[in-house]
Design an enzyme around this catalytic site. Structure first.
Site, PDB file in Angstrom:
ATOM      1  CG  HIS A  64       0.995   2.921  12.359  1.00  0.00           C
ATOM      2  ND1 HIS A  64      -0.335   2.583  12.504  1.00  0.00           N
ATOM      3  CD2 HIS A  64       1.382   2.380  11.180  1.00  0.00           C
ATOM      4  CE1 HIS A  64      -0.721   1.856  11.459  1.00  0.00           C
ATOM      5  NE2 HIS A  64       0.317   1.720  10.648  1.00  0.00           N
ATOM      6  CD  GLU A  78      -2.929  -1.379   5.490  1.00  0.00           C
ATOM      7  OE1 GLU A  78      -3.007  -2.398   6.211  1.00  0.00           O
ATOM      8  OE2 GLU A  78      -2.490  -0.285   5.907  1.00  0.00           O
ATOM      9  CD  GLU A  79      -1.566   2.422   7.581  1.00  0.00           C
ATOM     10  OE1 GLU A  79      -2.214   1.908   8.509  1.00  0.00           O
ATOM     11  OE2 GLU A  79      -0.372   2.154   7.358  1.00  0.00           O
ATOM     12  CG  ASP A 105       2.835   0.579   7.698  1.00  0.00           C
ATOM     13  OD1 ASP A 105       2.574  -0.100   6.700  1.00  0.00           O
ATOM     14  OD2 ASP A 105       2.050   0.704   8.659  1.00  0.00           O
ATOM     15  CG  HIS A 147      -0.405   0.103   2.531  1.00  0.00           C
ATOM     16  ND1 HIS A 147      -0.139   1.308   3.138  1.00  0.00           N
ATOM     17  CD2 HIS A 147      -0.063  -0.847   3.438  1.00  0.00           C
ATOM     18  CE1 HIS A 147       0.334   1.104   4.352  1.00  0.00           C
ATOM     19  NE2 HIS A 147       0.403  -0.203   4.559  1.00  0.00           N
TER      20      HIS A 147
END
Length: 347
Positions: free
Chosen positions: A317, A206-207, A178, A68
């Site tokens: 994150h 995606e998140e 990420d 992603h």
């Protein structure tokens, strides 16, 4: 894959704006790098970039490898009379890593700082607990609401301001590793000589739920999918045993289950057997936590069998994600090996 090539891609992509739903800068970078080097490339309605790289043969089973392009961040939800910006979190971010961070706001990339009430004005009870997001604001240096509104609109995305740094023993630090570390690996793989035709999904959102991967899978209709991610490495002081989840410098972690997917046992075992045969470092992910795009790709249409491959990332994150480049190299080697033989077998 050369380490230099990978670092170039990731160093370029890490600072790009790409908070969920506003991923265009990342997508355009990928398109520019892959232009003329792949056989098909199209963008779907949700902004995911889907790529086909033809190999020497057409496989029995269609494989889609996914990473992603979006990142966690924030969204402006209010502009106060004093010119401060209230915000909502986009994706999952621990409140403890937000306060005091430098950020960029909106398409003008306005510098800002996330602040809150000074500690000497906080009550005794407030000092005992982390500051909730509702009590934070972004200070862009505006004098009032009218001045702030010249540059900011409600819904503008906000991202961490974080420099890409190489340091220590093959370590790198930056934002949005990420999942742009995986994106960089897939970009390199899509430009290599492949044995079989292979699809690549550079997916959005995606998140916030994996929606881009769902629409990409609907277009490709894969039989098999490999979802390439980063995952929390807790190989830090005071954490022991399986609670560490995975450990840096031991290769990618292979997922047997997460909150949305139980991965096929035969494929899980096959990855370890193949890695052992070819001398590739891999490790099992030792906790069942989080979720990936596999949760939606695997139930698209008649279904697709899934493999989860994740690179150990410390401080995920946050504005200071940390990876080991050796783990990324091993991830590339594993994916290359899987594309050589996975699609020509019945699973």
């Amino acid at each position: 894959m050369s380490e230099h090539k990978f670092l170039t891609y990731l160093k370029d992509m890490s600072p790009l704006f790409g908070v969920s739903g506003d991923e265009a800068p990342v997508r355009e970078y990928i398109k520019e790098q892959l232009k003329g080097k792949v056989d098909e490339m199209f963008e779907d309605a949700l902004g995911s970039l889907v790529v086909l790289k033809k190999g020497k043969s057409t496989p029995k089973q269609r494989l889609m490898i996914d990473a992603h392009i979006d990142e966690v961040g924030f969204m402006v939800s209010e502009i106060t009379e004093d010119g401060y910006l209230k915000f909502q979190v986009v994706g999952s971010i621990n409140d403890k890593v937000i306060l005091g961070r430098r950020v960029y706001v909106g398409e003008h990339r306005l510098p800002g700082v996330i602040g809150t009430k000074p500690i000497h004005l906080q009550s005794a009870e407030e000092k005992k607990t982390p500051v909730p997001v509702d009590d934070m604001y972004i200070d862009i240096g505006a004098n009032d609401q009218a001045q702030a509104e010249q540059y900011v609109m409600l819904g503008d995305r906000v991202m961490f301001d974080s420099e890409f740094v190489e340091f220590g023993d093959h370590r790198i630090k930056g934002k949005a590793f990420d999942d742009r570390a995986a994106v960089a690996v897939l970009m390199e793989l899509a430009q290599s000589d492949l044995k079989y035709d292979t699809w690549f999904s550079f997916s959005t959102q995606e998140e916030i739920g994996g929606y881009g991967a769902k629409t990409a899978a609907a277009r490709v209709n894969p039989d098999l999918t490999i979802v390439v991610e980063t995952t929390s490495a807790a190989d830090i002081p005071f954490i022991e045993g399986t609670r560490r989840t995975c450990i840096q410098k031991k290769g990618p972690s292979i997922v047997y289950a997460d909150k949305k997917t139980i991965y096929p046992r035969d494929l899980f075992k096959h990855v370890f057997a193949l890695a052992k045969e070819q001398g590739i470092k891999v490790q099992p992910k030792t906790s069942v936590a989080g979720s990936t795009n596999a949760g939606l790709i695997r139930v698209n249409g008649c279904g697709a069998k899934a493999i989860g491959v994740s690179m150990p990332c410390r401080y995920i994150h946050s504005g200071s994600c940390m990876l080991c480049t050796e783990d990324i190299e091993e991830t590339y080697r594993l994916l290359k090996a899987l594309t050589e033989e996975l699609q020509d077998q019945e699973w």
